[in-house]
Design an enzyme around this catalytic site. Structure first.
Site, PDB file in Angstrom:
ATOM      1  N   SER A 126     -57.568  -0.549   5.305  1.00 50.82           N
ATOM      2  CA  SER A 126     -56.911   0.331   4.344  1.00 50.82           C
ATOM      3  C   SER A 126     -55.761  -0.362   3.616  1.00 50.82           C
ATOM      4  CB  SER A 126     -56.407   1.605   5.033  1.00 50.82           C
ATOM      5  OG  SER A 126     -57.510   2.395   5.433  1.00 50.82           O
ATOM      6  N   HIS A 143     -47.039   1.101  13.323  1.00 49.73           N
ATOM      7  CA  HIS A 143     -47.982   0.479  12.403  1.00 49.73           C
ATOM      8  C   HIS A 143     -48.579   1.512  11.450  1.00 49.73           C
ATOM      9  CE1 HIS A 143     -52.053  -1.212  11.414  1.00 49.73           C
ATOM     10  NE2 HIS A 143     -51.315  -2.282  11.168  1.00 49.73           N
ATOM     11  N   GLU A 145     -55.665  -3.233   2.462  1.00 51.21           N
ATOM     12  CA  GLU A 145     -56.219  -4.035   1.367  1.00 51.21           C
ATOM     13  C   GLU A 145     -56.801  -3.195   0.229  1.00 51.21           C
ATOM     14  OE1 GLU A 145     -55.475  -6.272   4.814  1.00 51.21           O
ATOM     15  OE2 GLU A 145     -56.970  -4.674   4.701  1.00 51.21           O
ATOM     16  N   CYS A 194     -59.360   4.910   6.386  1.00 52.27           N
ATOM     17  CA  CYS A 194     -58.998   5.780   7.501  1.00 52.27           C
ATOM     18  C   CYS A 194     -57.999   5.048   8.383  1.00 52.27           C
ATOM     19  CB  CYS A 194     -60.246   6.144   8.301  1.00 52.27           C
ATOM     20  SG  CYS A 194     -59.905   7.153   9.747  1.00 52.27           S
ATOM     21  N   GLU A 238     -50.003   4.169  19.050  1.00 54.12           N
ATOM     22  CA  GLU A 238     -48.762   4.261  19.817  1.00 54.12           C
ATOM     23  C   GLU A 238     -47.594   3.550  19.153  1.00 54.12           C
ATOM     24  OE1 GLU A 238     -49.577   2.933  23.777  1.00 54.12           O
ATOM     25  OE2 GLU A 238     -51.101   4.464  24.101  1.00 54.12           O
TER      26      GLU A 238
END
Length: 163
Positions: free
Chosen positions: A65, A98, A67, A90, A95
């Protein structure tokens, strides 16, 4: 939750313009391929169902995603005749932070590409808490965000053509 029992891809309440004569690019992230493949099929089928011919749809893949922004930029730079680009990806919450960085970068990046080229660049990126939510929104009980992205592209291309 407001969407618990609702198919979000119902367009019976709105007019969808014909896609005849319009040319679209579709950029699809390979990461989470089962999900993005369903989004792609939804977008592709929706464009075709509304009159966009096969030879007026240019599809490319990018690794993830993040890119999508460069993919959309390359398409619009190399194929300026496109009337819009649909970006499908998507990102599923994990956790770490990111998720936040990727989602923010993609949203800002795609907005900037659209503004730069004065063309619709559609954010068809699922940003879900888990895999089940992604499945529900890529052809499951909440519809297909790929369909919604294609309808948005058609509406925005029609708007641009009418101005």
């Amino acid at each position: 939750m407001a969407t618990q029992l609702k198919n979000l891809s119902d367009f019976s309440h709105t007019t969808v313009p014909t896609g005849t004569g319009f040319k679209f690019g579709i950029v699809v992230a390979e990461w989470n391929a089962a999900i993005t493949g369903s989004l792609y099929e939804g977008a592709l089928n929706t464009l075709k169902a509304h009159g966009v011919s096969d030879d007026h749809i240019l599809s490319v893949t990018v690794p993830g995603s993040f890119e999508l922004t460069v993919g959309a930029e390359l398409l619009l730079s190399k194929q300026p005749e496109l009337d819009g680009v649909i970006c499908l990806g998507c990102v599923i919450q994990g956790e770490t932070r990111h998720f936040d960085f990727i989602c923010d970068a993609v949203a800002q990046g795609l907005t900037n590409v659209g503004i730069k080229h004065s063309k619709p660049v559609i954010f068809g990126v699922l940003t879900t808490d888990n895999q089940e939510q992604a499945l529900d929104r890529s052809g499951g009980k909440h519809g297909n965000k790929g369909d919604e992205a294609a309808i948005t592209a058609l509406k925005m291309a029609e708007l641009a053509a009418s101005l």
